[in-house]
Design an enzyme around this catalytic site. Structure first.
Site, PDB file in Angstrom:
ATOM      1  N   THR B  70      -0.736   3.494   4.785  1.00 33.88           N
ATOM      2  CA  THR B  70       0.213   4.528   4.371  1.00 33.88           C
ATOM      3  C   THR B  70       0.642   5.379   5.562  1.00 33.88           C
ATOM      4  O   THR B  70       1.829   5.622   5.774  1.00 33.88           O
ATOM      5  CB  THR B  70      -0.405   5.424   3.279  1.00 33.88           C
ATOM      6  N   ASN B 149       3.223  -6.923  -2.171  1.00 36.63           N
ATOM      7  CA  ASN B 149       1.871  -6.687  -2.654  1.00 36.63           C
ATOM      8  C   ASN B 149       1.680  -7.024  -4.124  1.00 36.63           C
ATOM      9  O   ASN B 149       0.571  -7.239  -4.570  1.00 36.63           O
ATOM     10  CB  ASN B 149       1.492  -5.227  -2.406  1.00 36.63           C
ATOM     11  N   GLN B 178      -0.174  -6.537   3.576  1.00 38.27           N
ATOM     12  CA  GLN B 178      -0.645  -7.650   2.743  1.00 38.27           C
ATOM     13  C   GLN B 178      -0.661  -8.972   3.501  1.00 38.27           C
ATOM     14  O   GLN B 178      -1.267  -9.930   3.049  1.00 38.27           O
ATOM     15  CB  GLN B 178       0.243  -7.796   1.499  1.00 38.27           C
ATOM     16  N   SER B 198      -3.563  -2.482   7.677  1.00 42.60           N
ATOM     17  CA  SER B 198      -4.582  -1.631   7.060  1.00 42.60           C
ATOM     18  C   SER B 198      -5.927  -2.323   7.081  1.00 42.60           C
ATOM     19  O   SER B 198      -6.011  -3.538   6.870  1.00 42.60           O
ATOM     20  CB  SER B 198      -4.162  -1.339   5.622  1.00 42.60           C
ATOM     21  N   GLY B 199      -6.985  -1.565   7.321  1.00 41.59           N
ATOM     22  CA  GLY B 199      -8.317  -2.151   7.424  1.00 41.59           C
ATOM     23  C   GLY B 199      -8.895  -2.604   6.095  1.00 41.59           C
ATOM     24  O   GLY B 199      -9.503  -3.664   6.001  1.00 41.59           O
ATOM     25  N   HIS B 200      -8.674  -1.810   5.048  1.00 44.13           N
ATOM     26  CA  HIS B 200      -9.412  -2.124   3.820  1.00 44.13           C
ATOM     27  C   HIS B 200      -8.831  -3.304   3.049  1.00 44.13           C
ATOM     28  O   HIS B 200      -9.399  -3.749   2.065  1.00 44.13           O
ATOM     29  CB  HIS B 200      -9.550  -0.880   2.930  1.00 44.13           C
ATOM     30  N   THR B 236      -8.807  13.595  17.057  1.00 44.07           N
ATOM     31  CA  THR B 236      -9.934  12.854  17.607  1.00 44.07           C
ATOM     32  C   THR B 236     -10.015  11.479  16.955  1.00 44.07           C
ATOM     33  O   THR B 236      -9.945  11.357  15.731  1.00 44.07           O
ATOM     34  CB  THR B 236     -11.242  13.631  17.347  1.00 44.07           C
ATOM     35  N   CYS B 322      -1.548   1.132  -6.235  1.00 50.34           N
ATOM     36  CA  CYS B 322      -0.906   2.360  -5.785  1.00 50.34           C
ATOM     37  C   CYS B 322       0.095   2.881  -6.789  1.00 50.34           C
ATOM     38  O   CYS B 322       0.513   4.022  -6.728  1.00 50.34           O
ATOM     39  CB  CYS B 322      -0.211   2.150  -4.449  1.00 50.34           C
TER      40      CYS B 322
END
Lengths: 400, 377
Positions: B70, B149, B178, B198-200, B236, B322
């Protein structure tokens, strides 16, 4: 269908006459070392050319590595197929599709064995027509094509190559001896090292480290730079010289205007002694005329007095922007611009002499004995070997 | 348990979790600190960035870490729009993008930008010619997802890249959230300027992601502050998250290389078995992504079926997670102009490299009995 080998064309090595064989062998062994991470890849040497046999390895990463090896003029992917019209067509189409940016092409056929039933001209037409009707947005241009599809019929097989990739040029590293590179963390010295390697020279590097004024990060930066350079040749040994005491002593005992000049002379003395010890016959610096106070004609003359070794200065006549361009191309720029203090940025005199003289430098130096400090610095130096061509095993590997 | 909701999120791999924990434990220093611990953290950060760059065929300076897909999408879209608005205020996207793209465009409309939403066909494909037609002199951005998606449509990204490349002041963004590890992308060769991941979605962790920004593409940052991430994304760095992301990308790329055919076969088998269920229609296109199968069971409320399956510990979803808190109708299927019966009764089964043939068989059996059960109530 898949590319099964990479064709390598030599550069300047051609003109080496009787010595050529030596150059070729060096190139071959450099390539073999470079391609070690691809276990099934082989490098074979045939008359005027060299071949990288892929044996099923993904061709593109191999090509990338080959492009970093000095001594190569151009390279092409190639496919070996049976001498059948259909197979040649397929291979030609595959080869052109590998160059998606190409807008124009032509076919050049060569028949070494004349028993193939179709003449070269006709074959050009047939293959060209087939490629045209099976691609989009590509046209024929026989005068100035983006891609020349070469079809060679010889030894009972057909060889198809397409795009020429540029090689790194120069001479195979290891054919012109060894030089000791004075490696700071800046933009210039790695470029100097690169250009020297391009002439076939192997490198060792020397770096002056002044903890706690300069940090581990500054040192790491230099090691990373050496690592990048090793990609273009063999491993680079970095000699880290503890320089704090000498710098402090210069700062304390020498007149401020001459401290920079004398510091450089100390570096030269140390470099020369180290080179002697390692059997290295020249020094190599990133000096470029007029860039900073130490690089005026007078400064260079005064600094040069203390060594009798040849100093290679490939950047002497280059503009800063040209140097930056090379450093970007060879991947050292982004490392060089990291903002850590190095030994040349601490104790900087407010007004360094831009026109020092040998007499004055000798006069000031005669007041204080540095020989003990120099010997100590060399004795306490540490060597780190950098080799990006080996898959380095480091503490982060298990995390990533 | 049978988990078939991998397009919503994936289960983190143990290796990834281990990397996260170890780096959080040992490299907790701020990578911007000048001391040794900071230096170690920074080296790990650099190494992670280089690894990601290598895997994506990019340079390290082109990798920008974000908090997820996102943020990457928002940064790409708003970042380009705000930075380059003096060149023009017209933007192009499609009607079936992810909400994080569509809503970003809506927000820009409220700031005076004009957006063209290009239509898709029944299978969700966008026609590159339609994009070409929509391009105007003042167009500065085209944003198209690589894989939808909800239904798994694979868009002609290479063609669109070739097209947008002809317009020098036009940027091309691809939402590849995706697609990563399932369909190929060649950022450089396809002339793509920005890519979100995206990582997840690849067995990494939530809160991790990246935006790939090609050299010479400037962005207006969404977050100002420190000089991290080339001053395009202050804050950071989430070092353990970044390490976990790098590892997840490496592992999914390996899976893609070694097991893509198996995943395709698994999906083929799933579709084959689903076709035998009366009244069931498959909404996903024939040549779609290998991990998404979207179906409709007209006359059935999808939520009811999902709960019924969940009783057997089988997890699938309606459309995208989502947007699933909204009404039953799928905006994507609506945009594909499917009749209401179909767009209000859709279910999404999404696979991962971890799923097995036995799970698929069991799922189809369970779906069949759920249908029977619900019909007879």
């Amino acid at each position: 269908m898949e590319f099964d080998h990479i064709l390598i064309r030599y550069g300047e090595m051609f003109i080496k006459g009787k010595n050529r064989r030596k150059f070729e062998s060096k190139l071959q062994s450099n390539l073999i070392k470079k391609l070690k991470e691809f276990p099934s890849v082989r490098v074979s040497k045939k008359r005027e050319r060299m071949y990288v046999l892929l044996n099923g390895t993904d061709p593109h990463p191999v090509m990338k590595k080959c492009q970093q090896v000095f001594g190569i003029h151009t390279l092409s992917f190639a496919i070996k197929v049976n001498k059948s019209e259909e197979e040649i067509k397929q291979a030609a189409l595959y080869a052109i599709n590998d160059a998606p940016e190409a807008r124009t092409f032509k076919v050049s056929s060569k028949r070494a064995d004349k028993d193939f039933p179709i003449g070269s001209q006709d074959l050009n037409h047939i293959i060209g027509g087939y490629v045209l009707s099976n691609t989009e947005g590509i046209t024929v241009d026989v005068h100035n094509p983006d891609v020349e599809l070469k079809v060679e019929l010889r030894n009972g097989a057909a060889y198809i190559t397409a795009k020429d990739y540029p090689g790194a040029g120069g001479l195979p590293v290891g054919t012109s001896g060894k030089s000791l590179l004075l490696l700071s963390g800046g933009i210039d010295s790695p470029v100097a090292g690169f250009l020297t390697m391009k002439r076939g020279v192997e490198l060792e590097a020397i770096h002056f480290h002044s903890p706690p004024y300069t940090s581990e990060r500054a040192k790491q930066k230099v090691l990373d730079l050496a690592g990048e350079l090793s990609k273009y040749g063999t491993k680079v040994k970095v000699h880290i010289i503890p320089f704090t005491n000498i710098q402090q002593k210069i700062h304390r005992e020498m007149p401020e205007g001459y401290s920079m000049t004398i510091m450089r002379r100390m570096m030269m003395r140390i470099s020369e002694q180290l080179a002697d010890r390692e059997g290295i016959l020249s020094l190599n610096t990133g000096e470029s005329l007029g860039q900073v106070a130490s690089q005026t004609m007078e400064s260079m003359n005064t600094i040069n007095e203390v060594t009798n070794l040849p100093i290679l200065r490939p950047l002497a006549a280059m503009d800063k922007l040209e140097i930056i361009e090379v450093s970007r191309k060879i991947g050292t720029y982004n490392i060089s611009v990291l903002p850590y203090e190095d030994c040349c940025t601490i104790f900087v005199p407010k007004a360094p002499k831009t026109k020092p003289t040998r007499e004055k430098a000798n006069f000031y130096e005669s007041k204080v004995d540095f020989s003990q400090d120099i010997a100590e610095a060399i004795n306490q130096s540490v060597v780190v070997e950098m080799d990006r061509n080996q898959t380095e095993k480091d503490e982060f590997d298990e995390l990533l | 348990m049978i988990y078939l909701d991998n397009s919503a999120t994936t289960k983190p791999l143990p290796e990834v979790l281990e990397s996260f924990m170890k780096s959080a434990e040992s490299f907790y220093a701020n990578p911007s600190s000048v001391h040794q611990l900071g230096s170690d953290a920074e080296r790990l950060l650099t190494k992670s960035r280089t690894l990601v760059a290598d895997l994506m065929e990019l340079e390290a300076s082109e990798v920008l870490f974000t908090s997820g897909g996102t943020e990457a999408n928002n940064l790409a879209i708003k970042g380009i729009a705000l930075k380059h608005q003096n060149r023009g205020k017209h933007l192009i996207t499609t009607t079936i993008e992810h909400p994080s793209v569509l809503e970003a465009f809506h927000s820009l409309e409220s700031l005076g930008f004009e957006v063209t939403y290009v239509n898709v066909d029944e299978a969700g494909h966008v026609d590159p010619d339609e994009i070409d037609k929509a391009i105007r002199k003042d167009t500065i951005l085209v944003s198209v997802m690589s894989v939808n998606n909800e239904i798994g449509t694979v868009q002609p990204i290479e063609e669109i890249g070739r097209l947008t490349n002809k317009y020098p002041k036009l940027f091309f963004h691809v939402d590849h959230v995706q697609g990563l590890g399932k369909v190929p992308i060649h950022i450089k060769d396809w002339s793509i300027d920005l890519v979100s991941i995206s990582g997840h979605k690849i067995h990494g962790l939530k809160g991790t992601g990246a935006l790939f920004v090609r050299k010479n593409v400037s962005l207006f940052p969404l977050l100002h502050g420190g000089r991290q991430e080339q001053e395009k994304r202050a804050g950071t760095e989430n070092l353990p998250g970044i390490v976990a992301l790098a590892k997840a990308i490496r592992l999914i790329k390996q899976k893609e290389k070694d097991h893509l055919q198996e995943l395709k076969a698994l999906q083929g088998d799933l579709k084959q078995q689903l076709r035998q269920i009366d009244g069931l229609v498959i909404n996903s296109p024939e040549n779609g992504a290998p991990h998404i199968v979207n179906i409709s069971l007209p006359g059935f409320k999808p939520e009811v079926l999902i709960h019924k399956l969940a009783e057997n510990e089988i997890y699938i979803s309606t459309k995208s997670a989502c947007s699933s808190k909204q009404s039953d109708v799928s905006a994507v299927l609506e945009a594909c102009k499917l009749e209401a019966e179909r767009s209000t009764s859709s279910l999404r089964i999404s696979l991962s490299y971890q799923n097995t043939k036995a799970e698929i068989d069991q799922f189809v059996q369970a779906l069949k009995s759920a249908v029977v059960h619900v019909t007879h109530q």
